[in-house]
Design an enzyme around this catalytic site. Structure first.
Site, PDB file in Angstrom:
ATOM      1  N   GLY A  31       0.844  -1.128   0.073  1.00  0.00           N
ATOM      2  CA  GLY A  31       0.076   0.001   0.036  1.00  0.00           C
ATOM      3  C   GLY A  31       0.861   1.320  -0.137  1.00  0.00           C
ATOM      4  N   ASP A  32       0.395   2.374  -0.649  1.00  0.00           N
ATOM      5  CA  ASP A  32       1.441   3.643  -0.825  1.00  0.00           C
ATOM      6  C   ASP A  32       1.918   4.063   0.440  1.00  0.00           C
ATOM      7  OD1 ASP A  32      -0.923   4.514  -0.354  1.00  0.00           O
ATOM      8  OD2 ASP A  32      -0.851   6.322  -1.855  1.00  0.00           O
ATOM      9  N   TRP A 106      -9.584  -6.192  -5.660  1.00  0.00           N
ATOM     10  CA  TRP A 106     -11.030  -6.759  -4.922  1.00  0.00           C
ATOM     11  C   TRP A 106     -10.852  -5.807  -3.518  1.00  0.00           C
ATOM     12  CZ3 TRP A 106      -7.785  -9.735  -7.585  1.00  0.00           C
ATOM     13  CH2 TRP A 106      -8.464 -10.695  -8.686  1.00  0.00           C
ATOM     14  N   TYR A 172      -2.273   9.049  -7.568  1.00  0.00           N
ATOM     15  CA  TYR A 172      -3.461   9.311  -8.306  1.00  0.00           C
ATOM     16  C   TYR A 172      -3.806   7.790  -9.053  1.00  0.00           C
ATOM     17  CZ  TYR A 172      -7.065  10.441 -12.000  1.00  0.00           C
ATOM     18  OH  TYR A 172      -7.935  10.663 -12.939  1.00  0.00           O
ATOM     19  N   GLY A 229      10.256  11.134 -11.932  1.00  0.00           N
ATOM     20  CA  GLY A 229      10.986   9.990 -11.873  1.00  0.00           C
ATOM     21  C   GLY A 229      12.627   9.964 -12.022  1.00  0.00           C
ATOM     22  N   ALA A 262       7.084   1.380  -5.696  1.00  0.00           N
ATOM     23  CA  ALA A 262       7.325   2.163  -4.461  1.00  0.00           C
ATOM     24  C   ALA A 262       8.605   3.096  -4.685  1.00  0.00           C
ATOM     25  CB  ALA A 262       7.635   1.091  -3.259  1.00  0.00           C
ATOM     26  N   ALA A 263       8.743   3.339  -5.916  1.00  0.00           N
ATOM     27  CA  ALA A 263       9.869   4.290  -5.890  1.00  0.00           C
ATOM     28  C   ALA A 263       9.503   5.749  -5.219  1.00  0.00           C
ATOM     29  CB  ALA A 263      10.095   4.607  -7.493  1.00  0.00           C
ATOM     30  N   ASP A 265       6.952   6.237  -3.147  1.00  0.00           N
ATOM     31  CA  ASP A 265       6.744   6.035  -1.809  1.00  0.00           C
ATOM     32  C   ASP A 265       8.005   6.081  -1.040  1.00  0.00           C
ATOM     33  OD1 ASP A 265       4.440   5.424  -2.730  1.00  0.00           O
ATOM     34  OD2 ASP A 265       4.512   3.063  -2.534  1.00  0.00           O
TER      35      ASP A 265
END
Length: 317
Positions: A31-32, A106, A172, A229, A262-263, A265
């Site tokens: 999860g972020d 889900w 997003y 990036g 996760a870069a 994060d």
């Protein structure tokens, strides 16, 4: 911001899900905001800082395992609600021959979506002893029903009124939003934000232009970090002053990228660690770039502790 006090408390709000990936399938968690919490906890493990994760889990064995895993990483779980009859969300990752990842989710009735239906531990601490820093993301807001979104933003406003620093990461995911609603909600998020961590591609998808610093300034933010990036990131501080300061800082070159998961994060965790330690801008970004460059050289969102970069050089810079 007093790093010498015992009670410095950082809370990150969001959702951690069960991840199924690989052949044969293996199970992990992701999860972020949880990724950011984990890396932040590692980076601040020698400091007098409590890193808490605010979310909801079920009362099942998988939820037990999740919470125990977070605790083993030094993440405080006092802000976690355990809801009977609910479970964490789940997602399946498929990877094509070119290494591109496709996600199937889900989560329509996940526990995290119900976190604000009752008085949450986060509400209790904000209205009680308070927080020093609160971090949330676009995903933290998107997963919630309308009532939950309004409750979260109301609590963030209260935490800010009491002196907490509010940090918003614009992560997003289009599939989480109804048509035409995202700009309004992102605007509400930026209005309660002090430090904005903005991924340029996500920002353009939401707003359709590149005037990020001006937009953050108009919403009242004090500082914005623009992530691009592999390109140099930009940091603009003192946004509400007559003469904001701007920095452009290049990252580290990586010869072989294995997985970009996760870069952003981990970059956020590196920057926040330096922010909390009151480091100069350049040193915050250098740590953020170093951690993100390390993480993308390994598969998955969370690397082994043994693979964490040596941060002692940043302490002595």
């Amino acid at each position: 911001m007093e790093m010498n006090k015992q009670s410095y408390h950082v809370a990150l709000v969001g959702e951690c899900m069960v991840e199924l990936s690989g052949e044969p399938l293996s199970r992990s968690y992701g999860g972020d905001t949880l990724n950011t919490a984990l890396y932040l906890s590692r980076l601040l493990s020698k400091d007098q800082v409590t890193v808490s994760y605010a979310t909801a889990l079920g009362e099942d064995a998988i939820s037990d395992e999740m919470q125990q895993n977070w605790q083993s990483e030094g993440i405080a779980t006092g802000l976690v609600s355990r809801l009977p009859g609910k479970m964490p969300g789940l997602y399946l990752v498929e990877t094509d021959p070119q290494g591109e990842r496709t996600f199937h989710y889900w989560r329509s009735d996940s526990a995290a979506k119900r976190y604000f239906e009752d008085i949450s531990p986060l509400e209790k601490i904000i209205k009680g002893e308070g927080l020093d820093l609160l971090y949330f993301s676009g995903i933290s807001v998107a997963i919630l029903p309308i009532e939950g979104r309004n409750k979260l933003l109301s609590l963030i406003h209260e935490a800010r009124r009491q002196g907490a620093t509010i940090v918003f990461d614009n992560n997003y995911r289009p599939r989480l939003w109804q048509c035409g609603e995202v700009q309004d909600w992102y605007g509400e998020c930026l209005r309660v934000t002090d430090l904005a961590l903005i991924t340029q591609d996500d920002d353009e998808a939401v707003w359709g232009d590149q005037d990020i610093a001006t937009r953050c300034q108009a919403f009242g933010c004090q500082e914005v970090v623009i992530k691009r990036g592999a390109e140099p990131c930009s940091v603009v501080t003192d946004l509400q002053s007559a003469e904001p300061q701007q920095f452009s800082i290049a990252g580290e070159s990586v010869e072989r990228v294995v997985d970009t998961c996760a870069a952003g994060d981990s970059f956020a965790a590196g920057y926040l660690a330096g922010y909390i330690k009151q480091w100069p801008i350049q040193r915050r970004v250098a740590l953020a770039h170093k951690l993100a460059a390390t993480v993308i050289q390994y598969p998955g969102a969370v690397i082994e502790k043994s693979a964490m970069p040596d941060t002692s050089v940043f302490e002595s810079t």
